[in-house]
Write a protein that holds these residues in place. Structure first.
Motif, PDB file in Angstrom:
ATOM      1  N   GLY A  84     -49.924  41.023  44.028  1.00  0.00           N
ATOM      2  CA  GLY A  84     -49.606  42.444  43.347  1.00  0.00           C
ATOM      3  C   GLY A  84     -50.512  42.796  42.258  1.00  0.00           C
ATOM      4  O   GLY A  84     -50.934  42.273  41.484  1.00  0.00           O
ATOM      5  N   ILE A  85     -50.924  44.031  42.481  1.00  0.00           N
ATOM      6  CA  ILE A  85     -51.841  44.781  41.478  1.00  0.00           C
ATOM      7  C   ILE A  85     -50.902  45.722  40.804  1.00  0.00           C
ATOM      8  O   ILE A  85     -50.315  46.563  41.290  1.00  0.00           O
ATOM      9  CB  ILE A  85     -52.921  45.424  41.980  1.00  0.00           C
ATOM     10  CG1 ILE A  85     -53.503  44.424  43.186  1.00  0.00           C
ATOM     11  CG2 ILE A  85     -53.995  46.142  41.345  1.00  0.00           C
ATOM     12  CD1 ILE A  85     -54.402  43.324  42.520  1.00  0.00           C
ATOM     13  N   GLY A  86     -50.957  45.565  39.464  1.00  0.00           N
ATOM     14  CA  GLY A  86     -50.218  46.783  38.428  1.00  0.00           C
ATOM     15  C   GLY A  86     -50.914  46.721  37.419  1.00  0.00           C
ATOM     16  O   GLY A  86     -51.876  46.258  37.118  1.00  0.00           O
ATOM     17  N   ASN A  87     -50.102  47.773  36.432  1.00  0.00           N
ATOM     18  CA  ASN A  87     -50.527  47.882  35.200  1.00  0.00           C
ATOM     19  C   ASN A  87     -49.670  47.410  34.014  1.00  0.00           C
ATOM     20  O   ASN A  87     -48.655  48.112  34.154  1.00  0.00           O
ATOM     21  CB  ASN A  87     -51.120  49.375  35.037  1.00  0.00           C
ATOM     22  CG  ASN A  87     -51.666  49.659  33.609  1.00  0.00           C
ATOM     23  OD1 ASN A  87     -51.026  49.336  32.657  1.00  0.00           O
ATOM     24  ND2 ASN A  87     -52.939  50.298  33.570  1.00  0.00           N
ATOM     25  N   GLN A  88     -49.900  46.473  33.259  1.00  0.00           N
ATOM     26  CA  GLN A  88     -48.732  46.043  32.659  1.00  0.00           C
ATOM     27  C   GLN A  88     -48.250  47.033  31.449  1.00  0.00           C
ATOM     28  O   GLN A  88     -47.123  46.852  30.916  1.00  0.00           O
ATOM     29  CB  GLN A  88     -48.914  44.500  32.055  1.00  0.00           C
ATOM     30  CG  GLN A  88     -50.263  44.555  31.207  1.00  0.00           C
ATOM     31  CD  GLN A  88     -50.653  43.131  30.830  1.00  0.00           C
ATOM     32  OE1 GLN A  88     -49.723  42.275  30.493  1.00  0.00           O
ATOM     33  NE2 GLN A  88     -51.767  42.756  30.639  1.00  0.00           N
ATOM     34  N   GLU A  89     -49.203  47.553  30.787  1.00  0.00           N
ATOM     35  CA  GLU A  89     -48.899  48.444  29.938  1.00  0.00           C
ATOM     36  C   GLU A  89     -48.330  49.803  30.258  1.00  0.00           C
ATOM     37  O   GLU A  89     -47.411  50.192  29.669  1.00  0.00           O
ATOM     38  CB  GLU A  89     -50.296  48.762  29.100  1.00  0.00           C
ATOM     39  CG  GLU A  89     -49.983  49.414  28.060  1.00  0.00           C
ATOM     40  CD  GLU A  89     -51.426  49.882  27.168  1.00  0.00           C
ATOM     41  OE1 GLU A  89     -51.692  50.788  26.431  1.00  0.00           O
ATOM     42  OE2 GLU A  89     -52.087  48.860  26.886  1.00  0.00           O
ATOM     43  N   ARG A  90     -48.906  50.571  31.110  1.00  0.00           N
ATOM     44  CA  ARG A  90     -48.441  51.848  31.962  1.00  0.00           C
ATOM     45  C   ARG A  90     -47.228  51.561  32.589  1.00  0.00           C
ATOM     46  O   ARG A  90     -46.571  52.544  32.528  1.00  0.00           O
ATOM     47  CB  ARG A  90     -49.541  52.510  32.723  1.00  0.00           C
ATOM     48  CG  ARG A  90     -50.582  53.027  31.736  1.00  0.00           C
ATOM     49  CD  ARG A  90     -51.641  53.820  32.675  1.00  0.00           C
ATOM     50  NE  ARG A  90     -51.071  55.012  33.461  1.00  0.00           N
ATOM     51  CZ  ARG A  90     -51.496  55.158  34.631  1.00  0.00           C
ATOM     52  NH1 ARG A  90     -52.543  54.625  35.176  1.00  0.00           N
ATOM     53  NH2 ARG A  90     -50.959  56.027  35.086  1.00  0.00           N
ATOM     54  N   HIS A  91     -47.168  50.634  33.024  1.00  0.00           N
ATOM     55  CA  HIS A  91     -45.760  50.293  34.048  1.00  0.00           C
ATOM     56  C   HIS A  91     -45.088  49.027  33.730  1.00  0.00           C
ATOM     57  O   HIS A  91     -44.675  48.377  34.660  1.00  0.00           O
ATOM     58  CB  HIS A  91     -46.373  50.333  35.645  1.00  0.00           C
ATOM     59  CG  HIS A  91     -46.975  51.604  36.006  1.00  0.00           C
ATOM     60  ND1 HIS A  91     -46.357  52.649  36.161  1.00  0.00           N
ATOM     61  CD2 HIS A  91     -48.356  52.014  36.288  1.00  0.00           C
ATOM     62  CE1 HIS A  91     -47.452  53.712  36.590  1.00  0.00           C
ATOM     63  NE2 HIS A  91     -48.282  53.286  36.582  1.00  0.00           N
ATOM     64  N   GLY A  92     -44.940  48.975  32.530  1.00  0.00           N
ATOM     65  CA  GLY A  92     -44.089  47.705  31.912  1.00  0.00           C
ATOM     66  C   GLY A  92     -42.998  47.418  32.478  1.00  0.00           C
ATOM     67  O   GLY A  92     -42.236  46.348  32.478  1.00  0.00           O
ATOM     68  N   GLU A  93     -42.103  48.450  32.951  1.00  0.00           N
ATOM     69  CA  GLU A  93     -40.651  48.525  33.342  1.00  0.00           C
ATOM     70  C   GLU A  93     -40.926  48.022  34.724  1.00  0.00           C
ATOM     71  O   GLU A  93     -39.752  47.496  35.300  1.00  0.00           O
ATOM     72  CB  GLU A  93     -40.180  49.821  33.371  1.00  0.00           C
ATOM     73  CG  GLU A  93     -40.010  50.184  32.026  1.00  0.00           C
ATOM     74  CD  GLU A  93     -39.074  49.384  30.991  1.00  0.00           C
ATOM     75  OE1 GLU A  93     -38.154  49.047  31.592  1.00  0.00           O
ATOM     76  OE2 GLU A  93     -39.436  49.277  29.999  1.00  0.00           O
ATOM     77  N   HIS A  94     -42.001  47.992  35.270  1.00  0.00           N
ATOM     78  CA  HIS A  94     -41.919  47.699  37.136  1.00  0.00           C
ATOM     79  C   HIS A  94     -43.051  46.970  37.262  1.00  0.00           C
ATOM     80  O   HIS A  94     -43.746  47.257  38.532  1.00  0.00           O
ATOM     81  CB  HIS A  94     -41.830  48.883  37.912  1.00  0.00           C
ATOM     82  CG  HIS A  94     -40.784  49.787  37.303  1.00  0.00           C
ATOM     83  ND1 HIS A  94     -39.361  49.453  37.909  1.00  0.00           N
ATOM     84  CD2 HIS A  94     -40.456  50.970  36.703  1.00  0.00           C
ATOM     85  CE1 HIS A  94     -38.586  50.409  37.261  1.00  0.00           C
ATOM     86  NE2 HIS A  94     -39.319  51.173  36.626  1.00  0.00           N
ATOM     87  N   PHE A  95     -43.875  45.931  36.481  1.00  0.00           N
ATOM     88  CA  PHE A  95     -44.942  45.384  36.659  1.00  0.00           C
ATOM     89  C   PHE A  95     -45.068  44.886  37.952  1.00  0.00           C
ATOM     90  O   PHE A  95     -44.400  43.723  38.159  1.00  0.00           O
ATOM     91  CB  PHE A  95     -45.249  44.661  35.563  1.00  0.00           C
ATOM     92  CG  PHE A  95     -46.796  44.044  35.800  1.00  0.00           C
ATOM     93  CD1 PHE A  95     -48.097  44.621  35.905  1.00  0.00           C
ATOM     94  CD2 PHE A  95     -46.844  42.608  35.839  1.00  0.00           C
ATOM     95  CE1 PHE A  95     -49.142  44.349  35.993  1.00  0.00           C
ATOM     96  CE2 PHE A  95     -48.206  41.854  35.536  1.00  0.00           C
ATOM     97  CZ  PHE A  95     -49.212  42.699  35.870  1.00  0.00           C
ATOM     98  N   CYS A  96     -45.781  45.034  38.765  1.00  0.00           N
ATOM     99  CA  CYS A  96     -46.117  44.707  40.310  1.00  0.00           C
ATOM    100  C   CYS A  96     -44.609  44.493  40.996  1.00  0.00           C
ATOM    101  O   CYS A  96     -44.708  43.763  42.025  1.00  0.00           O
ATOM    102  CB  CYS A  96     -46.811  43.275  40.156  1.00  0.00           C
ATOM    103  SG  CYS A  96     -48.423  43.233  39.424  1.00  0.00           S
ATOM    104  N   GLY A  97     -43.830  45.165  40.804  1.00  0.00           N
ATOM    105  CA  GLY A  97     -42.512  45.078  41.161  1.00  0.00           C
ATOM    106  C   GLY A  97     -42.311  45.416  42.635  1.00  0.00           C
ATOM    107  O   GLY A  97     -41.339  44.902  43.357  1.00  0.00           O
ATOM    108  N   GLY A  98     -43.227  46.416  43.216  1.00  0.00           N
ATOM    109  CA  GLY A  98     -43.136  46.824  44.613  1.00  0.00           C
ATOM    110  C   GLY A  98     -43.280  45.503  45.583  1.00  0.00           C
ATOM    111  O   GLY A  98     -42.800  45.446  46.605  1.00  0.00           O
TER     112      GLY A  98
END
Length: 163
Positions: A84-98
């Motif tokens: 999973g690729i995500g952004n822990q700061e900008r999307h901290g509510e759903h980090f790699c959640g998809g």
């Protein structure tokens, strides 16, 4: 090396870049999820599914559009890892959640590659349960050591794939 492929979905190129690193290290083929067909699941024993997560934890649309193919595939003798690729700061509510959308689709497969929190900070992730990610989580932009994280993970899992 192993008989495998990495199937990725990438919008801005981060997931593709990480997938290329992994494919090179494992000597796996690489396939854009847009081109996924059901025949792919009879061609390989080992798979890595890689995707970015958007906004409120949504899986990349290119992969989401192919989940029906994945659901219909016989994965019982297959080995699968998730990235999973995500952004822990900008999307901290759903980090790699998809990435959690894959979990119900890959039942019966041998799922490998769980990883520790290892310094990431976020509020929530459907990809993180009981102290571990279900696969490799990568913050491509916010983790200056993401390449080392990827290579360490590859070294951990390469012996777990069917050869």
């Amino acid at each position: 090396m192993a008989n495998g492929t990495i199937i990725y979905a990438s919008k801005a190129g981060a997931t593709k870049a990480v997938s290329e690193i992994i494919a090179k290290e494992l000597d796996f083929d690489i396939l854009n999820a847009k081109e996924l067909t059901s025949e792919v699941f009879s061609e390989y024993d080992n798979f890595i599914f890689a995707s970015s997560t958007y906004g409120d934890g949504a899986l990349n649309p290119d992969w989401k559009d192919k989940l029906d193919i994945l659901e219909d595939a016989n994965l019982e003798s297959k080995t699968i890892a998730l990235v999973g690729i995500g952004n822990q700061e900008r999307h901290g509510e759903h980090f790699c959640g998809g990435m959690a959308e894959f979990l119900e689709k890959i039942k019966g497969a041998n799922v490998i590659g769980q990883t520790e929190l290892n310094g990431y900070k976020f509020n929530n992730s459907e990809f993180f349960k009981d102290g571990k990610f279900f696969g490799l989580a990568v913050d491509f932009k916010g983790d200056e050591n993401y390449q080392k994280r990827v290579l360490d993970w590859v070294n951990d899992i390469k012996v777990k794939f069917k050869g």
